[in-house]
Design an enzyme around this catalytic site. Sequence first.
Site, PDB file in Angstrom:
ATOM      1  N   THR A   1      -8.135   7.052  -2.060  1.00  0.00           N
ATOM      2  CA  THR A   1      -9.594   6.350  -2.040  1.00  0.00           C
ATOM      3  C   THR A   1     -10.397   7.587  -1.808  1.00  0.00           C
ATOM      4  OG1 THR A   1      -9.292   5.636   0.044  1.00  0.00           O
ATOM      5  CG2 THR A   1      -9.201   3.966  -1.673  1.00  0.00           C
TER       6      THR A   1
ATOM      7  N   LYS B   1      -8.031  13.723   4.816  1.00  0.00           N
ATOM      8  CA  LYS B   1      -6.891  12.662   4.690  1.00  0.00           C
ATOM      9  C   LYS B   1      -5.934  12.758   5.741  1.00  0.00           C
ATOM     10  CE  LYS B   1      -6.076  13.998   0.318  1.00  0.00           C
ATOM     11  NZ  LYS B   1      -5.770  12.874  -0.400  1.00  0.00           N
ATOM     12  N   ARG B   2      -5.321  11.568   5.919  1.00  0.00           N
ATOM     13  CA  ARG B   2      -4.173  11.759   7.055  1.00  0.00           C
ATOM     14  C   ARG B   2      -3.471  13.020   6.641  1.00  0.00           C
ATOM     15  NH1 ARG B   2      -3.551   7.922  11.223  1.00  0.00           N
ATOM     16  NH2 ARG B   2      -1.607   8.913  11.716  1.00  0.00           N
TER      17      ARG B   2
ATOM     18  N   HIS C   1       0.918  -1.183  -0.092  1.00  0.00           N
ATOM     19  CA  HIS C   1      -0.104   0.047  -0.032  1.00  0.00           C
ATOM     20  C   HIS C   1       0.723   1.381  -0.081  1.00  0.00           C
ATOM     21  CE1 HIS C   1      -4.086  -1.696   0.637  1.00  0.00           C
ATOM     22  NE2 HIS C   1      -3.523  -2.771   1.506  1.00  0.00           N
TER      23      HIS C   1
ATOM     24  N   LYS D   1       1.304  14.367   1.256  1.00  0.00           N
ATOM     25  CA  LYS D   1      -0.013  14.546   0.605  1.00  0.00           C
ATOM     26  C   LYS D   1      -0.050  16.101   0.510  1.00  0.00           C
ATOM     27  CE  LYS D   1      -1.896  10.751   3.115  1.00  0.00           C
ATOM     28  NZ  LYS D   1      -2.611   9.948   2.034  1.00  0.00           N
TER      29      LYS D   1
ATOM     30  N   LYS E   1     -14.349   8.692  -3.637  1.00  0.00           N
ATOM     31  CA  LYS E   1     -15.587   8.941  -2.732  1.00  0.00           C
ATOM     32  C   LYS E   1     -16.003  10.447  -3.314  1.00  0.00           C
ATOM     33  CE  LYS E   1     -13.625   6.194   0.807  1.00  0.00           C
ATOM     34  NZ  LYS E   1     -12.904   6.312   2.003  1.00  0.00           N
TER      35      LYS E   1
HETATM   36  C1  4GP Z   1      -2.479   3.899   2.011  1.00  0.00           C
HETATM   37  C2  4GP Z   1      -1.889   4.741   0.828  1.00  0.00           C
HETATM   38  O1  4GP Z   1      -1.398   5.801   1.303  1.00  0.00           O
HETATM   39  C3  4GP Z   1      -3.251   5.198  -0.042  1.00  0.00           C
HETATM   40  O2  4GP Z   1      -2.639   5.797  -1.170  1.00  0.00           O
HETATM   41  C4  4GP Z   1      -4.037   3.960  -0.415  1.00  0.00           C
HETATM   42  O3  4GP Z   1      -5.354   4.473  -1.274  1.00  0.00           O
HETATM   43  C5  4GP Z   1      -4.452   3.187   0.753  1.00  0.00           C
HETATM   44  O4  4GP Z   1      -3.571   2.839   1.470  1.00  0.00           O
HETATM   45  C6  4GP Z   1      -5.301   1.877   0.334  1.00  0.00           C
HETATM   46  O5  4GP Z   1      -4.609   1.157  -0.378  1.00  0.00           O
HETATM   47  N1  4GP Z   1      -1.586   3.462   2.817  1.00  0.00           N
HETATM   48  C7  4GP Z   1      -1.856   3.517   4.182  1.00  0.00           C
HETATM   49  C8  4GP Z   1      -0.573   2.781   5.014  1.00  0.00           C
HETATM   50  O6  4GP Z   1      -3.031   3.663   4.872  1.00  0.00           O
HETATM   51  O7  4GP Z   1      -0.769   2.830   6.249  1.00  0.00           O
HETATM   52  O8  4GP Z   1       0.196   2.710   4.608  1.00  0.00           O
END
Ligand code: 4GP
Length: 796
Positions: A643, A536-537, A350, A542, A647
Amino acid sequence: MNHMTKDIEQYLQTKFGNSLEDSNERQLYQALMAETRNRLSKKRYDYTKKLKESGQKQAYYMSMEFLVGRTLRNNLFNLGIEDEVRSFLAEKNFDLDRIYDMEPDPGLGNGGLGRLASCYLDALTSNDYPVTGFSILYEFGIFKQVIANGWQQEYPDNWLGMGQYGLVHRSDEEIEIKFYGKTEEHWTNEGLKVNYEDYKSIIAEPYDLMISGYKSEAVNVLRLWKSKANAGFDMKLFERGEYARSSESEAIAESISKLLYPADDNNEGKALRIKQQYFFTSASLQQIVKNHYKTYGSLDNLADKAAIHINDTHPSMCIPEMMRILMDDYNYSWEKAWEITIKVFAYTNHTIMAEALEKWSVDLFAPILPRIYTIIREINNRFCQYCNEIGAASDLESMSIIHNNMIRMANLCIVGSYNVNGVSGLHTDILKADTFEAFNRIYPGKFNNVTNGIAHRRWLGQANPELTNYLNGLLGGDFIKDLSNIEELLKYADDKTVLADLEKIKYTKKEQLAKYIKDANGINVDINSIFDVQVKRLHEYKRQLLNALHIVYLYRQIKFNGLRPRPRTFIFAAKASSGYVMAKNIIKFICTLSDMIEADPLVRNYIKVVFLEDYRVTLAEIIIPGANVSEQISQAGKEASGTGNMKLMLNGALTIGTLDGANVEIHDAVGDDNMFLFGLKTPEVNDLYAKGYRPRDYYERVPEIKETLDFMRTINVDGTRFDNLVDYLINQDPYMCLADFESYVNKQKEVEEAYGDKDRWNRMSLVNIAKSGIFSADRATQEYTDGIWHIARAGR
Ligand code: 4GP
């Protein structure tokens, strides 16, 4: 339905001795949660019976994180009884929405990866696929974020108090997990035997959360393991007078499922995290294997009946743990055990952020999990041997699992799985060409892509009933069942009435959001202003900071240069990892901009900044439907997929973004005319790094950047200044905010112009909604079920 109302009344009578009329909301909440859960349990009984009869293959989704969101509304919606329950309660003067609001939002995850896991369970269940999720029952999920004077503060979130009613405690299925101690290998007549002694024993207790599907037969479960001390085991030590040791295992047990690690996209090398990972993977695998053996009397066919998914590296200990179970508990040879193991596991990556690729020091790891460590070492020895044989020895620098006394968990996952996937086209290309380039050469075909998807039933069906009902009326057909039908909407792209209706719905959702903002932050926002959303986080890559720089730029232009832009409300929500100082400074900066603008009678007529605290699934459901603009502005090559971008698009927001992650696929779907792309592309970012990026050059060369940053030094509302951020941007700027600044600001002007042309904007918004079908989690999970796990729908 009658049935449901009767059940609720009966629950209230037997539990509280109350009629419905005499009950309070708290009692009614409990009754609704419990009766919905019971109803799902009953439905699950028929479903599991069918699965047993068919003997079909099932999937198991291992994830340290599941951000499930509130469950009651989702379950009533999926069971198709929401409207009836609502009107039944209304007759008795209860408001269902107030009951919904009593449910805690279980924060069993940090961000995208955790929410994705839940979207997938929902979608798979709605499509009748047999899948079980496994994770940890964290007593405290992600912290509750409070913003005090602009600074993030973290408070514990004790969700289980009110959240427990949705869970089914399965004390009949407890499992023992062992830590520490010593292992010894010795040969016997039956082959190699492993003695494991002096270990600490812990019990994993399962709690099941029922996962409902929309118009489906399936009810799957998310099994959450809670740790507790092994009372019987401790008693023996106790009797032998080893009091201290008996309470040691109690202390370990208590800590394991205590809390979720609040780190996202970074790796906190803590022993507790190793224990959490082993705890839930061992419990889950032991259960899967035990059930399989009970049914078939052999594990030879395990891979024909089970596909086990490793969601990021956190559950990577599944691989050595499966080897341990097969060899130590079921007497398989190494060769045979390995043959089974590598046919069972598939792994999703991810993120390519180096700090998030987990590594554990051998010195920390080996004493906690001595047997697992020896197995990992042996996997690595054999893998290195294999590389020598095929002439890939020179690539072991990047590929070996143990390197410089560190265990590289992603490498373990790649070696021990039959399939590795990335989460968007661009991300997968980067994995293949860069991050795992050598692996891709020695394992051709092992790497592939599944672009992420979202549970549109929650993100449109439930979060935006106004739009859902309208589209239902307009399009007919059940697009909630099958989102690809939403493309029919394109027929109305030039229909003035439809465009006006969509605009009205957006206005309603903006009003609702504005009310929330007023209640939460005390800020009045203009519903007619552009609602520009970045949620988002909080992470530097980002680039919330780039968004903030644009706001500073606008502030200066309005205040000193007579700019009179179309009013815009910039809405942020984000949690920062608790130890991430730079991210917390950025939150403080955004909150300071909000205060500074509120205090300025001129500027506040044109722009406003709102930072909403405690971003979580429930808040996302309020913000996303009210957005006009979706900010997806990560540095190209860094956001694996995203994601939130999907949305927002589904709810009619237009994206301003870089060509990163799934933005690339959004762009493919809607085209240049319906999206605002800006900034450097991934190869350009890489070139600039290679040449040597000097942010100071941009500061010196571009007057707007200089003016913006110089002005930023003067910002001071409560004595906090931001010279540190300015210096950081001028001297380091690792995510190239300055390199993309001009392009971003110019694109924002286009956004403003487009918004000024109502017909054009509404048409663009319609096209985005219509083209969002491919981002349904139904499509994404189908790629997993067909292409990776090879499982069929229940009973088929
Ligand atoms: C996240 C990614 O940062 C994001 O781009 C992606 O859409 C999401 O996973 C689902 O695949 N990564 C995390 C992490 O949340 O903790 O690495």
